[in-house]
Design a protein around this motif. Structure first.
Motif, PDB file in Angstrom:
ATOM      1  N   ASP A 119       3.462   9.632   9.793  1.00  0.00           N
ATOM      2  CA  ASP A 119       3.051   7.409  10.344  1.00  0.00           C
ATOM      3  C   ASP A 119       1.015   8.322  10.590  1.00  0.00           C
ATOM      4  N   ALA A 120       0.930   9.189  10.833  1.00  0.00           N
ATOM      5  CA  ALA A 120      -0.349   9.606  10.846  1.00  0.00           C
ATOM      6  C   ALA A 120      -1.494   9.121   9.910  1.00  0.00           C
ATOM      7  N   GLU A 121      -1.038   9.828   8.925  1.00  0.00           N
ATOM      8  CA  GLU A 121      -1.879  10.239   7.459  1.00  0.00           C
ATOM      9  C   GLU A 121      -1.939   8.356   7.088  1.00  0.00           C
ATOM     10  N   VAL A 122      -0.852   7.531   7.120  1.00  0.00           N
ATOM     11  CA  VAL A 122      -1.121   6.325   6.844  1.00  0.00           C
ATOM     12  C   VAL A 122      -1.526   5.190   7.779  1.00  0.00           C
ATOM     13  N   GLU A 123      -1.352   5.543   9.269  1.00  0.00           N
ATOM     14  CA  GLU A 123      -2.831   5.448  10.184  1.00  0.00           C
ATOM     15  C   GLU A 123      -3.825   5.281   9.798  1.00  0.00           C
TER      16      GLU A 123
ATOM     17  N   LYS B 157      -9.143   3.332   7.458  1.00  0.00           N
ATOM     18  CA  LYS B 157     -10.210   3.950   6.845  1.00  0.00           C
ATOM     19  C   LYS B 157     -10.133   2.483   6.052  1.00  0.00           C
ATOM     20  N   LEU B 158      -9.377   1.588   5.476  1.00  0.00           N
ATOM     21  CA  LEU B 158      -9.353   1.042   4.332  1.00  0.00           C
ATOM     22  C   LEU B 158      -9.811  -0.262   5.171  1.00  0.00           C
ATOM     23  N   SER B 159      -9.384  -0.610   6.167  1.00  0.00           N
ATOM     24  CA  SER B 159      -9.820  -1.789   7.153  1.00  0.00           C
ATOM     25  C   SER B 159     -11.272  -1.811   7.286  1.00  0.00           C
ATOM     26  N   ASN B 160     -11.454  -0.577   7.853  1.00  0.00           N
ATOM     27  CA  ASN B 160     -12.932  -0.447   8.299  1.00  0.00           C
ATOM     28  C   ASN B 160     -14.103  -1.436   6.538  1.00  0.00           C
ATOM     29  N   PRO B 161     -14.683  -2.359   7.054  1.00  0.00           N
ATOM     30  CA  PRO B 161     -15.508  -3.146   6.192  1.00  0.00           C
ATOM     31  C   PRO B 161     -16.477  -2.591   5.200  1.00  0.00           C
ATOM     32  N   GLY B 162     -17.008  -1.525   6.597  1.00  0.00           N
ATOM     33  CA  GLY B 162     -18.258  -0.651   5.932  1.00  0.00           C
ATOM     34  C   GLY B 162     -17.975   0.095   5.100  1.00  0.00           C
ATOM     35  N   PHE B 163     -16.691   0.848   5.069  1.00  0.00           N
ATOM     36  CA  PHE B 163     -15.985   1.807   3.847  1.00  0.00           C
ATOM     37  C   PHE B 163     -16.054   1.221   2.872  1.00  0.00           C
TER      38      PHE B 163
ATOM     39  N   ALA C 246     -16.616  -1.848   1.743  1.00  0.00           N
ATOM     40  CA  ALA C 246     -18.683  -1.700   1.155  1.00  0.00           C
ATOM     41  C   ALA C 246     -19.107  -0.512   0.654  1.00  0.00           C
ATOM     42  N   LYS C 247     -19.176  -0.029   0.999  1.00  0.00           N
ATOM     43  CA  LYS C 247     -20.394   1.704   0.682  1.00  0.00           C
ATOM     44  C   LYS C 247     -20.029   2.206  -0.171  1.00  0.00           C
ATOM     45  N   ALA C 248     -18.241   2.871   0.154  1.00  0.00           N
ATOM     46  CA  ALA C 248     -17.603   3.871  -0.579  1.00  0.00           C
ATOM     47  C   ALA C 248     -17.458   3.204  -2.407  1.00  0.00           C
ATOM     48  N   PRO C 249     -17.954   4.650  -3.027  1.00  0.00           N
ATOM     49  CA  PRO C 249     -18.148   4.324  -4.344  1.00  0.00           C
ATOM     50  C   PRO C 249     -16.168   3.264  -4.799  1.00  0.00           C
ATOM     51  N   ALA C 250     -16.151   2.423  -5.689  1.00  0.00           N
ATOM     52  CA  ALA C 250     -14.604   2.223  -5.773  1.00  0.00           C
ATOM     53  C   ALA C 250     -14.421   3.369  -5.986  1.00  0.00           C
ATOM     54  N   HIS C 251     -13.944   3.765  -6.796  1.00  0.00           N
ATOM     55  CA  HIS C 251     -12.912   5.294  -7.095  1.00  0.00           C
ATOM     56  C   HIS C 251     -11.918   5.422  -6.082  1.00  0.00           C
ATOM     57  N   VAL C 252     -13.009   5.942  -4.660  1.00  0.00           N
ATOM     58  CA  VAL C 252     -13.034   6.461  -3.661  1.00  0.00           C
ATOM     59  C   VAL C 252     -12.173   5.398  -2.884  1.00  0.00           C
ATOM     60  N   VAL C 253     -12.009   3.984  -3.054  1.00  0.00           N
ATOM     61  CA  VAL C 253     -11.700   3.239  -2.036  1.00  0.00           C
ATOM     62  C   VAL C 253     -10.552   3.502  -3.008  1.00  0.00           C
ATOM     63  N   GLU C 254     -10.478   2.942  -3.755  1.00  0.00           N
ATOM     64  CA  GLU C 254      -8.734   2.765  -4.788  1.00  0.00           C
ATOM     65  C   GLU C 254      -7.806   4.778  -4.760  1.00  0.00           C
ATOM     66  N   ALA C 255      -8.786   5.367  -4.463  1.00  0.00           N
ATOM     67  CA  ALA C 255      -8.391   6.801  -4.333  1.00  0.00           C
ATOM     68  C   ALA C 255      -7.372   7.437  -2.751  1.00  0.00           C
ATOM     69  N   GLU C 256      -8.135   6.135  -2.191  1.00  0.00           N
ATOM     70  CA  GLU C 256      -7.448   5.591  -0.428  1.00  0.00           C
ATOM     71  C   GLU C 256      -6.645   4.714  -0.836  1.00  0.00           C
ATOM     72  N   ARG C 257      -6.632   4.133  -1.392  1.00  0.00           N
ATOM     73  CA  ARG C 257      -5.278   2.974  -1.425  1.00  0.00           C
ATOM     74  C   ARG C 257      -4.269   4.017  -2.428  1.00  0.00           C
ATOM     75  N   GLN C 258      -4.312   4.514  -2.533  1.00  0.00           N
ATOM     76  CA  GLN C 258      -2.881   5.027  -3.924  1.00  0.00           C
ATOM     77  C   GLN C 258      -3.145   6.283  -2.596  1.00  0.00           C
ATOM     78  N   LYS C 259      -3.442   6.837  -2.042  1.00  0.00           N
ATOM     79  CA  LYS C 259      -3.144   7.950  -0.889  1.00  0.00           C
ATOM     80  C   LYS C 259      -2.205   7.471  -0.203  1.00  0.00           C
ATOM     81  N   GLY C 260      -2.443   6.300   1.044  1.00  0.00           N
ATOM     82  CA  GLY C 260      -2.052   5.024   2.282  1.00  0.00           C
ATOM     83  C   GLY C 260      -0.439   5.234   0.736  1.00  0.00           C
TER      84      GLY C 260
END
Length: 117
Positions: A67-71, A76-82, A84-98
Protein backbone atom coordinates in the motif's frame (compact mmCIF):
# COMPACT_ATOMS: atom_id res chain seq x y z
CA UNK A 1 -12.90 -37.76 -11.49
CA UNK A 2 -11.83 -41.26 -12.53
CA UNK A 3 -8.38 -40.06 -13.52
CA UNK A 4 -7.83 -38.71 -10.00
CA UNK A 5 -9.02 -41.92 -8.35
CA UNK A 6 -6.98 -44.10 -10.71
CA UNK A 7 -3.83 -42.12 -10.00
CA UNK A 8 -4.33 -41.53 -6.29
CA UNK A 9 -1.10 -43.24 -5.11
CA UNK A 10 1.02 -41.23 -7.57
CA UNK A 11 -0.74 -37.96 -6.71
CA UNK A 12 -0.25 -38.59 -2.97
CA UNK A 13 3.44 -39.33 -3.51
CA UNK A 14 3.96 -36.24 -5.70
CA UNK A 15 2.10 -33.97 -3.27
CA UNK A 16 3.66 -35.48 -0.18
CA UNK A 17 0.31 -36.14 1.47
CA UNK A 18 -0.93 -39.22 3.28
CA UNK A 19 -4.57 -38.76 2.34
CA UNK A 20 -6.33 -37.71 -0.85
CA UNK A 21 -10.11 -37.42 -0.93
CA UNK A 22 -11.84 -37.43 -4.31
CA UNK A 23 -15.49 -36.56 -3.82
CA UNK A 24 -17.68 -34.31 -5.99
CA UNK A 25 -19.86 -33.57 -2.94
CA UNK A 26 -16.98 -32.54 -0.67
CA UNK A 27 -17.50 -29.22 1.09
CA UNK A 28 -14.62 -26.79 1.54
CA UNK A 29 -12.89 -27.50 4.85
CA UNK A 30 -12.35 -24.62 7.28
CA UNK A 31 -8.92 -22.98 7.07
CA UNK A 32 -8.11 -24.28 3.62
CA UNK A 33 -6.71 -22.90 0.39
CA UNK A 34 -8.54 -23.60 -2.84
CA UNK A 35 -7.64 -23.85 -6.50
CA UNK A 36 -9.98 -24.28 -9.41
CA UNK A 37 -8.81 -26.38 -12.33
CA UNK A 38 -10.69 -27.66 -15.34
CA UNK A 39 -13.34 -30.01 -14.04
CA UNK A 40 -12.43 -29.83 -10.36
CA UNK A 41 -11.97 -27.69 -7.29
CA UNK A 42 -9.02 -28.59 -5.07
CA UNK A 43 -8.82 -27.98 -1.33
CA UNK A 44 -5.66 -27.95 0.76
CA UNK A 45 -6.50 -27.93 4.47
CA UNK A 46 -4.05 -25.69 6.33
CA UNK A 47 -5.17 -26.34 9.90
CA UNK A 48 -2.24 -27.89 11.75
CA UNK A 49 0.14 -27.32 8.81
CA UNK A 50 0.73 -23.60 9.14
CA UNK A 51 0.19 -21.05 11.87
CA UNK A 52 -2.84 -19.24 10.46
CA UNK A 53 -2.47 -16.20 12.72
CA UNK A 54 1.22 -15.84 11.88
CA UNK A 55 0.43 -16.14 8.17
CA UNK A 56 -2.30 -13.49 8.47
CA UNK A 57 0.11 -11.16 10.29
CA UNK A 58 2.76 -11.67 7.60
CA UNK A 59 0.28 -11.03 4.80
CA UNK A 60 -1.05 -7.91 6.54
CA UNK A 61 2.50 -6.57 6.95
CA UNK A 62 3.21 -7.29 3.28
CA UNK A 63 -0.04 -5.57 2.33
CA UNK A 64 0.90 -2.49 4.36
CA UNK A 65 4.26 -2.25 2.55
CA UNK A 66 2.61 -2.65 -0.86
CA UNK A 67 0.00 0.00 0.00
CA UNK A 68 2.83 2.40 0.89
CA UNK A 69 4.63 1.66 -2.40
CA UNK A 70 1.47 2.17 -4.45
CA UNK A 71 0.81 5.44 -2.64
CA UNK A 72 4.42 6.60 -3.19
CA UNK A 73 4.29 5.85 -6.92
CA UNK A 74 0.87 7.47 -7.35
CA UNK A 75 2.04 10.57 -5.51
CA UNK A 76 5.13 10.79 -7.70
CA UNK A 77 3.11 10.32 -10.90
CA UNK A 78 0.52 12.89 -9.84
CA UNK A 79 3.27 15.49 -9.40
CA UNK A 80 3.22 17.59 -12.60
CA UNK A 81 6.81 18.67 -11.96
CA UNK A 82 8.06 15.08 -11.94
CA UNK A 83 6.12 14.08 -15.04
CA UNK A 84 7.23 17.19 -16.95
CA UNK A 85 10.92 17.10 -15.97
CA UNK A 86 11.72 13.41 -15.80
CA UNK A 87 12.76 11.54 -18.94
CA UNK A 88 9.92 9.56 -20.51
CA UNK A 89 11.57 6.22 -19.73
CA UNK A 90 11.78 7.12 -16.02
CA UNK A 91 8.10 8.09 -15.91
CA UNK A 92 7.19 4.87 -17.72
CA UNK A 93 9.32 2.84 -15.31
CA UNK A 94 7.42 4.39 -12.38
CA UNK A 95 4.09 3.59 -14.02
CA UNK A 96 5.24 0.00 -14.54
CA UNK A 97 6.36 -0.27 -10.90
CA UNK A 98 2.97 1.05 -9.81
CA UNK A 99 1.17 -1.60 -11.85
CA UNK A 100 3.40 -4.34 -10.46
CA UNK A 101 2.79 -3.18 -6.89
CA UNK A 102 -0.97 -3.13 -7.54
CA UNK A 103 -0.90 -6.67 -8.97
CA UNK A 104 1.10 -7.94 -5.99
CA UNK A 105 -1.28 -6.15 -3.62
CA UNK A 106 -4.29 -7.85 -5.25
CA UNK A 107 -2.63 -11.26 -4.92
CA UNK A 108 -1.83 -10.67 -1.26
CA UNK A 109 -5.40 -9.47 -0.64
CA UNK A 110 -6.77 -12.60 -2.33
CA UNK A 111 -4.59 -14.87 -0.16
CA UNK A 112 -5.59 -12.96 2.95
CA UNK A 113 -9.29 -13.19 2.10
CA UNK A 114 -8.96 -16.90 1.43
CA UNK A 115 -7.21 -17.56 4.73
CA UNK A 116 -9.73 -15.47 6.64
CA UNK A 117 -12.70 -17.20 4.99
Amino acid sequence: MAILKNNEPAIRRLCGVSKLTVDPELKRPDQSMTAVVTGAELFLPLAGLVDIEQTKARLKAELKKLDAEVERVEKKLSNPGFVAKAPAHVVEAERQKGEEYKEKREKVLARLREIEA
